[in-house]
Scaffold this active site. Sequence first.
Site, PDB file in Angstrom:
ATOM      1  N   GLY A   1      -2.659   8.896 -16.963  1.00  0.00           N
ATOM      2  CA  GLY A   1      -3.019   8.950 -15.535  1.00  0.00           C
ATOM      3  C   GLY A   1      -2.788  10.357 -14.984  1.00  0.00           C
TER       4      GLY A   1
ATOM      5  N   GLY B   1      -6.637   7.489  -1.303  1.00  0.00           N
ATOM      6  CA  GLY B   1      -6.728   8.929  -1.370  1.00  0.00           C
ATOM      7  C   GLY B   1      -5.414   9.610  -1.660  1.00  0.00           C
TER       8      GLY B   1
ATOM      9  N   GLU C   1      -4.225   6.394   7.180  1.00  0.00           N
ATOM     10  CA  GLU C   1      -3.743   5.101   6.654  1.00  0.00           C
ATOM     11  C   GLU C   1      -2.434   4.750   7.343  1.00  0.00           C
ATOM     12  OE1 GLU C   1      -3.693   5.189   2.355  1.00  0.00           O
ATOM     13  OE2 GLU C   1      -5.840   5.545   2.253  1.00  0.00           O
TER      14      GLU C   1
ATOM     15  N   HIS D   1       0.615  -4.841  -1.437  1.00  0.00           N
ATOM     16  CA  HIS D   1      -0.441  -4.322  -0.562  1.00  0.00           C
ATOM     17  C   HIS D   1      -0.877  -5.458   0.344  1.00  0.00           C
ATOM     18  CE1 HIS D   1      -3.974  -2.349   0.945  1.00  0.00           C
ATOM     19  NE2 HIS D   1      -3.583  -1.232   0.345  1.00  0.00           N
TER      20      HIS D   1
ATOM     21  N   ARG E   1       3.239  -0.577   5.506  1.00  0.00           N
ATOM     22  CA  ARG E   1       2.768  -1.698   4.685  1.00  0.00           C
ATOM     23  C   ARG E   1       3.695  -2.898   4.624  1.00  0.00           C
ATOM     24  NH1 ARG E   1       0.107   1.266  -0.419  1.00  0.00           N
ATOM     25  NH2 ARG E   1      -1.530   2.064   0.907  1.00  0.00           N
TER      26      ARG E   1
ATOM     27  N   HIS F   1       1.485  -4.300  -5.654  1.00  0.00           N
ATOM     28  CA  HIS F   1       0.663  -3.083  -5.670  1.00  0.00           C
ATOM     29  C   HIS F   1       1.359  -1.885  -6.298  1.00  0.00           C
ATOM     30  CE1 HIS F   1      -2.426  -0.334  -4.338  1.00  0.00           C
ATOM     31  NE2 HIS F   1      -1.608   0.326  -3.558  1.00  0.00           N
TER      32      HIS F   1
ATOM     33  N   GLU G   1       4.381   6.765 -11.147  1.00  0.00           N
ATOM     34  CA  GLU G   1       4.953   5.489 -10.703  1.00  0.00           C
ATOM     35  C   GLU G   1       6.159   5.053 -11.542  1.00  0.00           C
ATOM     36  OE1 GLU G   1       1.913   2.616  -9.975  1.00  0.00           O
ATOM     37  OE2 GLU G   1       3.327   1.012  -9.472  1.00  0.00           O
TER      38      GLU G   1
ATOM     39  N   ARG H   1       7.030   3.075  -0.026  1.00  0.00           N
ATOM     40  CA  ARG H   1       6.175   4.262  -0.173  1.00  0.00           C
ATOM     41  C   ARG H   1       5.165   4.364   0.968  1.00  0.00           C
ATOM     42  NH1 ARG H   1       1.046   5.002  -2.387  1.00  0.00           N
ATOM     43  NH2 ARG H   1       1.018   2.784  -2.872  1.00  0.00           N
TER      44      ARG H   1
HETATM   45  C1  SIN Z   1      -5.094   1.947  -0.445  1.00  0.00           C
HETATM   46  O1  SIN Z   1      -6.161   2.494  -0.640  1.00  0.00           O
HETATM   47  O2  SIN Z   1      -4.861   1.208   0.492  1.00  0.00           O
HETATM   48  C2  SIN Z   1      -4.011   2.199  -1.426  1.00  0.00           C
HETATM   49  C3  SIN Z   1      -3.534   3.580  -1.276  1.00  0.00           C
HETATM   50  C4  SIN Z   1      -2.132   3.641  -1.730  1.00  0.00           C
HETATM   51  O3  SIN Z   1      -1.633   2.693  -2.337  1.00  0.00           O
HETATM   52  O4  SIN Z   1      -1.483   4.637  -1.430  1.00  0.00           O
END
Ligand code: SIN
Length: 531
Positions: free
Chosen positions: A13, A48, A117, A237, A283, A344, A368, A379
């Site tokens: 990755g 992103g 976000e 998530h 989140r 997630h 990760e 996070r």
């Molecule tokens: C998302 O696109 O919601 C995930 C992005 C992330 O996990 O930072």
Amino acid sequence: MEIHTDYLVIGSGLAGLTFALTAAEHGSVTVLTKRAPEDANSSWAQGGIAGVMGSDDTLELHMQDTLVAGAGLCHLDAVNVLVTEGPQRILDLIELGAHFNTTLSNDGEQVLSLGREGGHSRNRIVHTADYTGLECEQTLLHAVHSHANITILEHLYVTDLVVSDVEGVRRCTGASAKGYAEGEPVTVTARATLLATGGCGQVYQYTTNPAVATGDGVAMAWRAGAPIANMEFIQFHPTTLHHAKARAFLITEALRGEGGILRHADGEAFMTKYHPLKDLAPRDIVARAIVSEMKLRNCDCVYLDATHISKEVLADHFPTISQKCAEVGIDITRDPIPIVPAQHYQCGGVVTGLNAETLIAGLYAAGEVACTGVHGANRLASNSLLEAMVFGRRAALHAVDHGADCHIGLSSMKIEGHIERPLMPDEEAVAAQQCVQRIMNRSAGIVRSTSDMEAALHKVEALLDGFTGRQLSASACEARNAITVATLILKSALKRHESRGLHYTLDYPERSEGEPSDTVLVPLPVQQARK
Ligand code: SIN
């Protein structure tokens, strides 16, 4: 077969590839990956990369947002490194050819289009529509394939790290690996080894992660004697597709950043009750709010409504999501998307320093798999690709500088010979992993309790015992790793007598007062050696 390389990377990755490109300027690099190179968690990232690239933004604000999300547990020095070095890593990607979305500025210039976000106080998410991870992965892979010093060995899975104690120092000198077909095992010796194996989604029944995310790095580091921290902080998530044919497909937070609203089937928007940032709250808060609403209404999903967003924006910015939803009969321009939270991201991992170094000499961890301290108890969205690149590069620079130290032990290493053991049937291993996934969903999810977790740990440890002393195929190795990680999540969670960030327990529903601390688990032989 034995392979000698200067730098060994396990995983392909963003963290692994960034390390490889940096270290390759100084020596040979071998990247081992258990499937095809692009089969990495990074490729699946939609949203992103967060980075201070806009004129209204500052490093202090990005730091502040990261610290708020991390709920008091972020390591300040690590966050400082992350946000300060982040923008240059984004520019590196652009220089390598990554295409990120742009927009026309007021001065008529093409500039990066920055999305928003949850938990971010500014627009700072650099993205390529809703497939940013894939764009970054392909860009780096292209550079890696063109580099003469880098060899990628695919479809080879690592069974364990090679470690031993040399003159009182625990040292890693490489890894043992196997191909999927019958054949000779491979031992790779290296002056420095990077674990870049990603997360552990396959510990849970429902996850946004790909099948490769079986927690291999954490489990191998644990067996090798490395301390592991903060595994209780598993991020769920809030918005993954709830559909029998596409269970847990990620619906990026960027859709809420663009104006998407969480609603019940009757249209009621509920996030106003939970946080001033409403649908863009951190989140953990959004995920808990959804679970609580589902309980209150006794329903098995809620809806993410994007129908008021222009058709052009949806088609342009969210092509992957539009297509995936269309495949199961949902037209996101007309229909609210049924969603539920799912596992997630793993915020804890192998304990590392500011150069991604672990407590085992010659062993690094980035991405990760690592616990650098940047995420704390939760996070911040889109900080993960950033962390992978920042710390992947720092690991390589440190390994290059300290390579000679790590090399000292190589000649005195004894590689364990092959031992005949009874084979564990794959069906038995996979059934054990599936059983653990169900247990973890029930007992180590968004809302936890001590009694549930204690009972779960008892069952999971019994299942792990079933692997002891047996020869394991690739999928049995993955199952053992996932189950090992499940025990670490439960042990960590049981040690935390408070609710903080992603860890919410009914027995200690409040944050404890006073200075919070990380939950660090130390493997037994190391504990004994330290006494
Ligand atoms: C998302 O696109 O919601 C995930 C992005 C992330 O996990 O930072």
